[in-house]
Design a protein around this motif. Structure first.
Motif, PDB file in Angstrom:
ATOM      1  N   TRP A   8     -43.182  -5.120  -8.900  1.00 45.78           N
ATOM      2  CA  TRP A   8     -43.417  -4.306  -7.712  1.00 45.78           C
ATOM      3  C   TRP A   8     -42.099  -4.045  -7.016  1.00 45.78           C
ATOM      4  CZ3 TRP A   8     -45.776  -9.263  -7.848  1.00 45.78           C
ATOM      5  CH2 TRP A   8     -45.137 -10.237  -7.081  1.00 45.78           C
ATOM      6  N   ILE A   9     -42.158  -3.123  -6.085  1.00 44.00           N
ATOM      7  CA  ILE A   9     -40.995  -2.804  -5.259  1.00 44.00           C
ATOM      8  C   ILE A   9     -41.355  -3.156  -3.823  1.00 44.00           C
ATOM      9  CG2 ILE A   9     -39.450  -0.990  -4.437  1.00 44.00           C
ATOM     10  CD1 ILE A   9     -39.978   0.500  -7.039  1.00 44.00           C
ATOM     11  N   THR A  10     -40.505  -3.925  -3.166  1.00 46.87           N
ATOM     12  CA  THR A  10     -40.773  -4.320  -1.784  1.00 46.87           C
ATOM     13  C   THR A  10     -40.541  -3.134  -0.856  1.00 46.87           C
ATOM     14  OG1 THR A  10     -38.519  -5.085  -1.456  1.00 46.87           O
ATOM     15  CG2 THR A  10     -40.118  -6.707  -2.249  1.00 46.87           C
ATOM     16  N   ASP A  11     -40.910  -3.321   0.403  1.00 49.18           N
ATOM     17  CA  ASP A  11     -40.746  -2.235   1.369  1.00 49.18           C
ATOM     18  C   ASP A  11     -39.281  -1.928   1.651  1.00 49.18           C
ATOM     19  OD1 ASP A  11     -40.346  -4.616   2.621  1.00 49.18           O
ATOM     20  OD2 ASP A  11     -41.467  -4.131   4.430  1.00 49.18           O
ATOM     21  N   SER A  12     -38.395  -2.871   1.347  1.00 54.44           N
ATOM     22  CA  SER A  12     -36.960  -2.628   1.538  1.00 54.44           C
ATOM     23  C   SER A  12     -36.316  -1.996   0.307  1.00 54.44           C
ATOM     24  CB  SER A  12     -36.247  -3.928   1.903  1.00 54.44           C
ATOM     25  OG  SER A  12     -36.397  -4.864   0.856  1.00 54.44           O
ATOM     26  N   GLY A  13     -37.107  -1.726  -0.742  1.00 53.28           N
ATOM     27  CA  GLY A  13     -36.599  -1.052  -1.932  1.00 53.28           C
ATOM     28  C   GLY A  13     -36.069  -1.965  -3.011  1.00 53.28           C
TER      29      GLY A  13
END
Length: 136
Positions: A27-32
């Motif tokens: 997955w990719i976190t909200d901070s990229g």
């Protein structure tokens, strides 16, 4: 015998569990930041355990029952891993930790399919040996 079709299935399942976890992100976190399997210790351990079970199952070709049982345990391990990914992606409120799902979350599904095909071939071999034993 190592030249059976279940060996190919188990080898590909081990490659998916041990090799593709470094290629596809989970997955990719909200901070990229892309999160791979080796960034989360227990997910990494589960993938490596799945690969280990597949490799051990390949070399248990003389004992088809234990090979079949190892395949079933490996399928259960992959279902737990898949359940964790579903929980991780659906239970996070407001998408604070998981911003974008990656293709790496689907790797346990590929592994489950390959392990089910291997178990089907192992069962077919066991039935063939039993039918030949009846003729003797």
């Amino acid at each position: 015998m190592l030249q059976r079709i279940q060996t190919i299935y188990l080898l590909i399942a081990a490659g998916v569990s041990a090799g593709l976890i470094y290629v596809f992100h989970l997955w990719i976190t909200d901070s990229g930041v892309r999160v791979f399997a080796d960034d989360v210790n227990y997910v990494y351990a589960a993938f490596l355990a799945s690969a280990f079970f597949s490799i051990v199952s390949i070399f248990r070709y003389k004992n088809r029952k234990s090979q079949f049982i190892l395949g079933r345990l490996n399928i259960i391990l992959n279902f737990f891993l898949l359940g964790f990914f579903v929980y991780q992606s659906l239970n996070v409120s407001g998408e604070t930790a998981v911003s974008e799902k990656g293709i790496g979350m689907l790797l346990p599904i590929v592994s489950i399919v390959l392990l089910a095909l291997a178990n089907k071939a192992i069962k077919k071999d066991e039935e063939l040996v039993k039918s030949v034993d009846r003729l003797r």
